[in-house]
Design an enzyme around this catalytic site. Structure first.
Site, mmCIF file in Angstrom:
data_model
loop_
_atom_site.group_PDB
_atom_site.id
_atom_site.type_symbol
_atom_site.label_atom_id
_atom_site.label_comp_id
_atom_site.label_asym_id
_atom_site.label_seq_id
_atom_site.Cartn_x
_atom_site.Cartn_y
_atom_site.Cartn_z
ATOM 1 N N SER A 1 0.837 -1.201 0.000
ATOM 2 C CA SER A 1 0.000 0.000 0.000
ATOM 3 C C SER A 1 0.872 1.251 0.000
ATOM 4 O O SER A 1 0.508 2.256 -0.610
ATOM 5 C CB SER A 1 -0.997 -0.018 1.152
ATOM 6 O OG SER A 1 -0.376 0.302 2.345
ATOM 7 N N LEU B 1 2.110 1.675 -3.600
ATOM 8 C CA LEU B 1 1.023 2.161 -4.447
ATOM 9 C C LEU B 1 0.878 3.657 -4.330
ATOM 10 O O LEU B 1 0.629 4.357 -5.294
ATOM 11 C CB LEU B 1 -0.289 1.513 -4.018
ATOM 12 C CG LEU B 1 -0.699 0.205 -4.644
ATOM 13 C CD1 LEU B 1 -2.053 -0.173 -4.125
ATOM 14 C CD2 LEU B 1 -0.741 0.338 -6.150
ATOM 15 N N HIS B 2 1.024 4.145 -3.111
ATOM 16 C CA HIS B 2 0.832 5.575 -2.895
ATOM 17 C C HIS B 2 2.058 6.376 -3.276
ATOM 18 O O HIS B 2 2.060 7.595 -3.164
ATOM 19 C CB HIS B 2 0.480 5.845 -1.434
ATOM 20 C CG HIS B 2 -0.888 5.388 -1.074
ATOM 21 N ND1 HIS B 2 -1.128 4.209 -0.426
ATOM 22 C CD2 HIS B 2 -2.090 5.934 -1.296
ATOM 23 C CE1 HIS B 2 -2.416 4.055 -0.267
ATOM 24 N NE2 HIS B 2 -3.032 5.090 -0.772
ATOM 25 N N GLY B 3 3.111 5.719 -3.674
ATOM 26 C CA GLY B 3 4.310 6.442 -4.084
ATOM 27 C C GLY B 3 5.259 6.641 -2.924
ATOM 28 O O GLY B 3 4.925 6.370 -1.771
#
Lengths: 499, 383
Positions: A378, A381-383
């Site tokens: 996660s 995914l958010h960078g």
């Protein structure tokens, strides 16, 4: 009154006292020969004070003024932004309906439906992201070619290859290629796309999907107009079902659902932009301010979630039968029972995705690794953003602590005080209706609200918002609150350890 | 011999020029100040046992000129706003200058006298600030009153000026309130500066500076919305700052005010720019700064032409009390410190005790119980 008022009268030089820095001023003062007047002293003082200058008297503005200055511009802009998206979704739904309307022989070929989905999605992307949509399109094609290559070699590695490509692409975009403002703009769409590609890869690898989709299907899925901008994440099976078997066009329940969710979304937008700042003024206590900023961020998230809900149902997707809120459920977040509940209800499709494709995939290699990988996934995914990583990591630690602590307490006292609600007929001695149990649950809920205020306050729409917040911004904010929530969580963990 | 003659001629020229300029700057009581006493309307009516309402409804009883009265009568509701504005201006002036030698003293004697005293007969920084803050306060107060629906003549016509959303979003709300405030303040305040001398131009300029700071003070705030804090769409709205903020900005301008030369520059320009009669009267003066190294004052800069008095000693010709007896801060090095405040005359420090509530405890439910404590405090006053 005759009209002797001209707007150009009011255009003036934009000279402000902020034009030069304190250092420059001090240089000037040091080389200044002559008497230093009280006025100059005050200028210096003013520059010194400027950093911590917020000592203004504040009072609530009139409701009519709030409506005029904040509510109506927010609404107008939101509608201006969202109207193209909604129109495209409706067009897609209508096209899907038409494609199945005729007799079996004269039907529109499926590839055309997929292509329509993709083209409409690209048009929507263009209206939101302008030229930056190229990054998203590039990511999509890159992963498609990877899938083709890997599949022809060994189908089992599709999932892994897809994940690798997407992650490497995102990271290199973030670190090397794209400027921060643009990246921050397209990040939401990129997250959705990454989730779709990874899930598709894993589905193909595990054989849940019979064949690798062709290019039209793949693009139709990736750019599906109902979920390309704000999400929600949908699985390939859901998308396929939408295109192949749509048969409830004439039922008008979906219409009501779209209206309901989009108006709820607009309300959340207004609440986030205007009402939070109107209810809690700048002069309040720092914890109240933290709560306000965090709440403003949360409502902004609900706005996005409701809009994503509305667009997906408008384009014909049914995520869950008969449910209104499919993406986020604000009632469980604003009045939480526990942090675990908050995390689950924050974004249901994303939660499902993490559970299905990360946790369950890594589970065979050990539970701890699975939990760790879920958080890593996660975060990736958010960078690579310190703020988000710090929030996610803290949240992981908090919810773990809360979960084990409350489980232990529940075993010791034989009461319904776990992080999740007890089933109606549980074998605890003290059920949820017992006053003490109720009180304990309310206490843990309040603790969750406190943690949420602490974690959410850095999303305060300050200057760094458009580029993503920096590490110093996060640490500054938390230092302002003395890292209290971290200490409380640590204390809880120690108590759990001792009990 | 020739040299002496030359010097004599030069001296005579200087003398006559000086006299001329003195004449031009002729000291006269400022006319534009009577309405300021509206700030005391409440108290005044109490003394006269006349209901306040009656005064508001009957502008002829108000300390206004004929044209101001006409303006107020045509725009019902503005009197209240002007009264509020005058009060706000005085409060703000006192707040901004609470730590300075000149602490914005006000005196209310009669409608004849200016409420800010004779400092207005000078052309110094303080005068400039007073003019700008009062004009700003009227504009602000009238605009707020419009927004709250207190004035019927400034209804907002709902022309929708749609502009493209997104990056280059501009506010298309009801900016007419701010416009109306600006316009009203210009009409109401500037009406009184009717002379043709330099002081008149300075005052008009400073009035305009105050209003400009109000009209341009709307602040745009934006917020991003998107998945997990990304910035997929951005919405913006406007915020009107508090009057305290405007006062602080004007105080900034006060600190950086530019001294200008009483010359022909502004006058000539005025003649070029102003076409009298109906229509536009653009008051764009062109002042030349006293220090040629400085840049020309812009439309947001306060201007003055006389040096301020020191404000140290009592000066009855200007009605100044001096700083004798003022409280000062012993530990501060700034303008509120005893050194600067007392002008080097020294100060006395006295200890005194006060009784105040302390150690308050909240008792369930719901009382707060406190003890009375005695505190020792020190106070320094200028000699």
């Amino acid at each position: 009154m005759e009209d002797d008022y001209y707007l150009d009268d009011m255009e003036m030089d934009d000279y402000g006292p902020d034009d030069f820095s304190y250092e420059q001023l001090m240089d000037y003062i040091n080389s200044y020969e002559g008497e230093i007047t009280p006025e100059m002293l005050e200028v210096i003082e003013e520059y010194k004070r400027r950093s911590g200058r917020s000592e203004m008297d504040v009072s609530r503005i009139a409701v009519s003024e709030l409506i005029e200055m904040c509510v109506s511009p927010s609404c107008v802009q939101a509608v201006q932004h969202l109207l193209p998206l909604f129109i495209m979704c409706a067009v897609f739904r209508f096209f899907c309906y038409l494609s199945k309307a005729g007799s079996k022989d004269a039907r529109v070929p499926p590839w055309l439906v997929h292509l329509t989905s993709a083209l409409l999605g690209i048009m929507v992307l263009q209206s939101f992201f302008d030229k930056a949509l190229l990054y998203i399109v590039a990511c999509c094609f890159l992963s498609f070619f990877t899938f083709c290559l890997v599949c022809s070699w060994n189908r089992k590695y599709c999932g892994l290859a897809g994940a690798m490509v997407v992650i490497i692409f995102s990271l290199s975009c973030e670190l090397l290629i794209v400027d921060p403002t643009t990246w921050h703009k397209i990040r939401g769409g990129q997250i959705i796309l990454s989730m779709k590609i990874i899930s598709l890869g894993i589905d193909v690898a595990q054989g849940d999907i019979a064949d690798l989709p062709n290019v039209f299907e793949f693009m139709g899925y990736c750019f599906n107009v109902g979920s390309v901008i704000f999400g929600p994440w949908i699985s390939y099976a859901q998308y396929y079902k939408l295109v192949e078997h749509d048969d409830n066009f004439m039922g008008f329940t979906w219409c009501g659902q779209v209206l309901l969710t989009s108006s709820l979304g607009i309300f959340c937008l207004i609440y986030s932009n205007c009402i939070t700042h109107w209810l809690i003024l700048d002069s309040s206590h720092k914890w109240l301010l933290a709560y306000r900023d965090a709440q403003s961020f949360r409502f902004s998230h609900y706005f996005v979630s409701f809009i994503s809900d509305a667009t997906s149902s408008l384009s014909g997707l049914t995520l869950r039968e008969g449910a209104i809120m499919n993406v986020a459920r604000p009632q469980y977040i604003e009045i939480p029972r526990s942090l675990v509940e908050v995390v689950t209800n924050w974004n249901l499709p994303m939660h499902n995705w993490l559970k299905t494709y990360v946790f369950k995939t890594v589970r065979p290699y050990g539970v701890f690794l699975a939990v760790l990988m879920t958080y890593v996934a996660s975060s990736l995914l958010h960078g690579l953003n310190f703020q988000l990583a710090a929030v996610l990591l803290s949240l992981g630690f908090y919810s773990y602590t809360e979960f084990v602590f409350r489980r232990r307490l529940s075993v010791i006292y034989d009461a319904c005080i776990q992080t999740r609600r007890c089933k109606p007929k549980c074998d605890h001695k003290y059920t949820s209706t017992h006053p003490v149990v109720l009180l304990v649950n309310v206490f843990f809920g309040a603790l969750a609200v406190f943690h949420l205020a602490y974690l959410g306050l850095m999303f305060d729409s300050s200057d760094g918002e458009e580029k993503g917040y920096t590490m110093w911004h996060t640490l500054d904010k938390w230092t302002g609150l003395d890292f209290l929530s971290h200490w409380v969580a640590l204390g809880t963990f120690i108590v759990y350890w001792l009990v | 011999m020739r040299l002496v003659l030359l010097m004599l001629v030069a001296w005579v020229t200087i003398l006559t020029e000086g006299a001329a300029s003195e004449k031009r700057l002729g000291v006269r009581a400022p006319r534009g100040s009577k309405w300021w006493s509206l700030a005391n309307l409440g108290e005044l009516s109490h003394d006269l046992r006349a209901p306040v309402k009656k005064l508001y409804n009957n502008p002829s009883l108000l300390p206004l000129t004929k044209r101001q009265r006409r303006l107020v009568t045509r725009n019902p509701g503005t009197v209240m706003a002007v009264v509020n504005g005058a009060r706000m201006a005085i409060d703000e002036c006192k707040h901004q200058f609470r730590n300075r030698r000149w602490n914005c003293p006000t005196k209310f004697e009669s409608h004849r006298r200016s409420i800010f005293g004779k400092i207005l007969q000078k052309g110094c920084r303080e005068t400039a600030f007073v003019y700008s803050i009062t004009s700003a306060a009227v504009a602000y107060s009238v605009a707020r009153s419009c927004a709250e629906g207190g004035i019927s003549t400034c209804s907002c016509d709902n022309r929708v000026h749609q502009r493209p959303a997104g990056e280059d979003w501009e506010w298309s709300g009801c900016s007419d309130n701010a416009r109306f405030g600006h316009k009203f303040s210009r009409k109401f305040v500037d009406i009184l500066e009717k002379g043709r001398d330099f002081r008149y131009m300075i005052n008009l300029h400073n009035n305009e500076v105050g209003r400009v700071h109000v009209t341009n003070s709307l602040e745009k705030r934006c917020k991003c919305h998107g998945m997990s804090g990304s910035c997929t769409i951005k919405t913006c709205w406007m915020e009107l700052p508090k009057f305290r903020g405007i006062g602080a900005r004007l105080k900034d301008r006060f600190d950086g005010a530019s001294q200008v030369l009483p010359g022909n520059g502004g006058m000539r320009n005025r003649k070029e720019n102003s076409v009298r009669g109906r229509g536009r009267r653009r008051r764009r003066f062109n002042f030349s700064p006293a220090n040629t190294m400085h840049k020309r004052p812009g439309r947001r800069d306060l201007v003055y032409f006389e040096d301020s008095p020191s404000f140290c000693d009592r000066d009855s010709s200007l009605g100044l009390g001096g700083t004798k007896g003022r409280e000062c801060n012993q530990s501060s090095l700034g303008v509120d410190g005893c050194d600067l405040m007392c002008c080097g005359r020294g100060f006395t420090t006295e200890q005194y005790t006060v009784q105040d509530r302390c150690q308050c405890i909240f008792e369930w439910c719901c009382t707060v119980k406190c003890k009375m404590c005695t505190f020792n405090r020190t106070r320094s006053t200028c000699l």
